[in-house]
Design a protein around this motif. Structure first.
Motif, PDB file in Angstrom:
ATOM      1  N   LYS A  49       7.862 -25.283  -7.396  1.00  0.00           N
ATOM      2  CA  LYS A  49       9.165 -25.950  -7.430  1.00  0.00           C
ATOM      3  C   LYS A  49       9.837 -25.876  -8.788  1.00  0.00           C
ATOM      4  N   THR A  50       9.124 -25.374  -9.805  1.00  0.00           N
ATOM      5  CA  THR A  50       9.752 -25.260 -11.124  1.00  0.00           C
ATOM      6  C   THR A  50      10.341 -23.871 -11.366  1.00  0.00           C
ATOM      7  N   GLY A  51      10.247 -22.996 -10.369  1.00  0.00           N
ATOM      8  CA  GLY A  51      10.841 -21.670 -10.520  1.00  0.00           C
ATOM      9  C   GLY A  51       9.862 -20.601 -10.988  1.00  0.00           C
ATOM     10  N   CYS A  52       8.584 -20.905 -11.034  1.00  0.00           N
ATOM     11  CA  CYS A  52       7.595 -19.875 -11.355  1.00  0.00           C
ATOM     12  C   CYS A  52       7.379 -18.997 -10.127  1.00  0.00           C
ATOM     13  N   GLU A  53       7.180 -17.701 -10.367  1.00  0.00           N
ATOM     14  CA  GLU A  53       7.117 -16.779  -9.229  1.00  0.00           C
ATOM     15  C   GLU A  53       6.088 -15.682  -9.405  1.00  0.00           C
ATOM     16  N   PHE A  54       5.742 -15.091  -8.266  1.00  0.00           N
ATOM     17  CA  PHE A  54       4.861 -13.916  -8.225  1.00  0.00           C
ATOM     18  C   PHE A  54       5.302 -13.079  -7.041  1.00  0.00           C
ATOM     19  N   LEU A  55       5.309 -11.750  -7.192  1.00  0.00           N
ATOM     20  CA  LEU A  55       5.672 -10.881  -6.070  1.00  0.00           C
ATOM     21  C   LEU A  55       4.870  -9.586  -6.158  1.00  0.00           C
ATOM     22  N   GLU A  56       4.257  -9.218  -5.030  1.00  0.00           N
ATOM     23  CA  GLU A  56       3.517  -7.946  -5.015  1.00  0.00           C
ATOM     24  C   GLU A  56       3.563  -7.356  -3.615  1.00  0.00           C
ATOM     25  N   ARG A  57       3.809  -6.049  -3.547  1.00  0.00           N
ATOM     26  CA  ARG A  57       3.717  -5.371  -2.253  1.00  0.00           C
ATOM     27  C   ARG A  57       2.262  -4.968  -2.036  1.00  0.00           C
ATOM     28  N   VAL A  58       1.760  -5.219  -0.843  1.00  0.00           N
ATOM     29  CA  VAL A  58       0.351  -4.954  -0.562  1.00  0.00           C
ATOM     30  C   VAL A  58       0.255  -4.017   0.627  1.00  0.00           C
ATOM     31  N   LYS A  59      -0.371  -2.858   0.401  1.00  0.00           N
ATOM     32  CA  LYS A  59      -0.596  -1.926   1.504  1.00  0.00           C
ATOM     33  C   LYS A  59      -2.025  -2.112   1.983  1.00  0.00           C
ATOM     34  N   LEU A  60      -2.165  -2.525   3.241  1.00  0.00           N
ATOM     35  CA  LEU A  60      -3.502  -2.817   3.771  1.00  0.00           C
ATOM     36  C   LEU A  60      -3.970  -1.730   4.710  1.00  0.00           C
ATOM     37  N   THR A  61      -5.181  -1.296   4.509  1.00  0.00           N
ATOM     38  CA  THR A  61      -5.820  -0.433   5.502  1.00  0.00           C
ATOM     39  C   THR A  61      -6.854  -1.300   6.217  1.00  0.00           C
ATOM     40  N   ASP A  62      -7.984  -0.751   6.566  1.00  0.00           N
ATOM     41  CA  ASP A  62      -8.984  -1.545   7.298  1.00  0.00           C
ATOM     42  C   ASP A  62      -9.940  -2.254   6.352  1.00  0.00           C
ATOM     43  N   SER A  63      -9.439  -3.031   5.449  1.00  0.00           N
ATOM     44  CA  SER A  63     -10.350  -3.706   4.525  1.00  0.00           C
ATOM     45  C   SER A  63      -9.701  -4.979   3.989  1.00  0.00           C
ATOM     46  N   VAL A  64     -10.489  -5.731   3.276  1.00  0.00           N
ATOM     47  CA  VAL A  64      -9.956  -6.947   2.647  1.00  0.00           C
ATOM     48  C   VAL A  64      -9.603  -6.624   1.201  1.00  0.00           C
ATOM     49  N   LYS A  65      -8.361  -6.894   0.847  1.00  0.00           N
ATOM     50  CA  LYS A  65      -7.913  -6.617  -0.510  1.00  0.00           C
ATOM     51  C   LYS A  65      -7.900  -7.928  -1.310  1.00  0.00           C
ATOM     52  N   THR A  66      -8.388  -7.903  -2.512  1.00  0.00           N
ATOM     53  CA  THR A  66      -8.378  -9.091  -3.362  1.00  0.00           C
ATOM     54  C   THR A  66      -7.189  -9.034  -4.313  1.00  0.00           C
ATOM     55  N   VAL A  67      -6.424 -10.104  -4.341  1.00  0.00           N
ATOM     56  CA  VAL A  67      -5.217 -10.147  -5.183  1.00  0.00           C
ATOM     57  C   VAL A  67      -5.290 -11.364  -6.103  1.00  0.00           C
ATOM     58  N   LYS A  68      -5.050 -11.157  -7.369  1.00  0.00           N
ATOM     59  CA  LYS A  68      -4.955 -12.269  -8.307  1.00  0.00           C
ATOM     60  C   LYS A  68      -3.475 -12.654  -8.426  1.00  0.00           C
ATOM     61  N   VAL A  69      -3.162 -13.807  -7.915  1.00  0.00           N
ATOM     62  CA  VAL A  69      -1.765 -14.256  -7.889  1.00  0.00           C
ATOM     63  C   VAL A  69      -1.497 -15.060  -9.158  1.00  0.00           C
ATOM     64  N   THR A  70      -0.858 -14.435 -10.118  1.00  0.00           N
ATOM     65  CA  THR A  70      -0.559 -15.120 -11.383  1.00  0.00           C
ATOM     66  C   THR A  70       0.944 -15.325 -11.501  1.00  0.00           C
ATOM     67  N   LEU A  71       1.364 -16.567 -11.457  1.00  0.00           N
ATOM     68  CA  LEU A  71       2.789 -16.859 -11.508  1.00  0.00           C
ATOM     69  C   LEU A  71       3.310 -16.775 -12.935  1.00  0.00           C
ATOM     70  N   VAL A  72       4.565 -16.411 -13.060  1.00  0.00           N
ATOM     71  CA  VAL A  72       5.202 -16.426 -14.379  1.00  0.00           C
ATOM     72  C   VAL A  72       6.502 -17.217 -14.295  1.00  0.00           C
ATOM     73  N   LYS A  73       6.845 -17.833 -15.391  1.00  0.00           N
ATOM     74  CA  LYS A  73       8.087 -18.627 -15.451  1.00  0.00           C
ATOM     75  C   LYS A  73       9.261 -17.670 -15.563  1.00  0.00           C
ATOM     76  N   LYS A  74      10.234 -17.815 -14.675  1.00  0.00           N
ATOM     77  CA  LYS A  74      11.411 -16.918 -14.697  1.00  0.00           C
ATOM     78  C   LYS A  74      12.478 -17.498 -15.614  1.00  0.00           C
TER      79      LYS A  74
END
Lengths: 311, 103
Positions: free
Chosen positions: B78-103
């Motif tokens: 709610k303070t405007g911090c954001e994260f955006l990533e396009r993820v291409k998935l095949t037949d597996s589990v992908k691990t993503v580190k979601v690190t927000l940054v202040k805009k």
């Protein structure tokens, strides 16, 4: 004679828990339950109009109506953002033909439980727990926090009513899941306007003594995420349906797990027995199967959820 | 024979569960709770569909179970911090580190 018979039928319907053949159960705040042939149209599906109507018709009832949780809340911050980015934000998921579009989700099952939340109340300030889904291959859609490779959450209950999992504190444990439609019940429930559907579910949770945080979260989330249809039929699934379908084992002494999942079927117009239905319109009272809110255990896990059919 | 059997079993497990596992991180200047949004764009970005979203506390984790495809993983507070990533998935589990940054 015909008029007397009709009056007797109406009187019987209002005083009975089960409806007669060719009737459905409806619920509204003024009259409570009723078995009706044709759904009576309410004054309007908006708070202000209904409150005005209630003041006129039954001022005593309106004065006694509980305040707090049933009042409309300001939009939560995430709703403002969600509306900005996602055209289908006010639906519980990808929506098509009045149902969840199953093509976008993995797994099996026509009943999409889009947000069961699990809360805890304990007499212990700190208590280790393991919460395990023991079904062989559950069709999860999402979880928070992530489950381990045995479909379990492990951690500590802390401060009597929060979860600590891997050093992070959670207000609740969360999962989305697909469940088999044939294991759910579609005989008991009620039909109501969108607004009254939300109120009915909140009152049902209150009867099971859900904690305040659970009620607040429920109202905040589902006021936003229940799609804007004028009517819904509600089919409550309690422990009676959920325990055999999605068994859970909780490794805590003196524990009780209360479960409630409301399957909502939207209707564009007042539900009518003469119209073809995806599932039968509800005709019986669900209260018989509602878990008691009176019996207390040392540790109480309680879960609420709302589900929609998918095709 | 035994090592081959183990290899086959582990491969099957990976196929049956594709998706995204994520952990959420944000600096102190951001708010505590984060909404993680999962969507996909259809018809050459003409239509955006929100599949699911979940509220995750700071340093918390989440998992989305998904069919293979191209997804958009967004996170915000709610303070405007954001994260955006396009993820291409095949037949597996992908691990993503979601690190927000202040805009």
């Amino acid at each position: 004679m015909k008029t007397i018979l009709s009056l007797l039928m109406i009187l019987f319907a209002f005083s009975s828990h089960a409806c007669l053949v060719n009737q459905i159960r409806i619920w509204e705040p003024i009259s409570g339950y009723a078995c009706v042939q044709n759904y009576p149209t309410p004054p309007a599906d908006c708070i202000v109009c209904q409150q005005s109507y209630q003041n006129t018709i039954n001022p005593i009832w309106f004065n006694q109506f509980p305040t707090a949780i049933f009042n409309p809340q300001p939009q939560p911050w995430w709703a403002t953002q969600g509306n900005f980015f996602y055209p289908n934000f006010n639906y519980p998921g990808v929506w098509n033909n009045n149902q969840i579009d199953v093509n976008y989700y993995p797994g099996q099952g026509q009943v999409h439980a889009m947000k069961p939340n699990v809360y805890v109340e304990s007499i212990h300030n700190e208590k280790k727990f393991t919460f395990s889904f023991t079904a062989p291959d559950p069709s999860f859609i999402s979880t928070t926090p992530m489950l381990d490779n045995k479909n379990s959450w492990k951690g500590k209950i802390i401060n009597k009513d929060r979860f600590e999992v891997e050093d992070t504190i959670y207000d609740y444990l969360f999962y989305d899941i697909r469940l088999p439609k044939e294991k759910m019940q579609f005989e008991r429930g009620t039909c109501a306007t969108r607004e009254n559907t939300i109120v009915w579910m909140l009152e049902d949770l209150l009867k099971m003594s859900y904690p305040a945080i659970a009620l607040q979260d429920f109202e905040e989330h589902w006021r936003v995420k229940i799609p804007n249809y004028p009517y819904f039929c509600i089919y409550p699934q309690y422990n009676n349906e959920l325990d055999p379908t999605l068994p859970v084992v909780i490794s805590v002494d003196q524990v009780r797990f209360t479960r409630s999942l409301y399957v909502l079927v939207p209707h564009q117009k007042a539900p009518d027995l003469d119209d073809p239905q995806i599932v039968p319109l509800p005709a019986n009272d669900p209260a018989e199967f509602r878990p008691s809110g009176l019996i207390k255990y040392e540790t109480m896990f309680k879960e609420w959820g709302v589900a929609f059919l998918g095709e | 024979m035994k090592p081959l059997l183990i290899l086959l079993l582990s491969t099957t497990t990976a196929w049956s569960a594709s998706g995204i596992k994520g952990s959420v991180h944000s600096p102190d200047s951001c708010s505590g709770k984060v909404m993680v949004w999962l969507s996909l764009d259809k018809d050459n970005y003409k239509e955006r569909l929100l599949l699911m979203h979940t509220e995750v506390p700071k340093e918390g984790t989440f998992q989305f179970y998904l069919k293979p495809g191209n997804y958009q993983l967004r996170a915000s507070d709610k303070t405007g911090c954001e994260f955006l990533e396009r993820v291409k998935l095949t037949d597996s589990v992908k691990t993503v580190k979601v690190t927000l940054v202040k805009k």
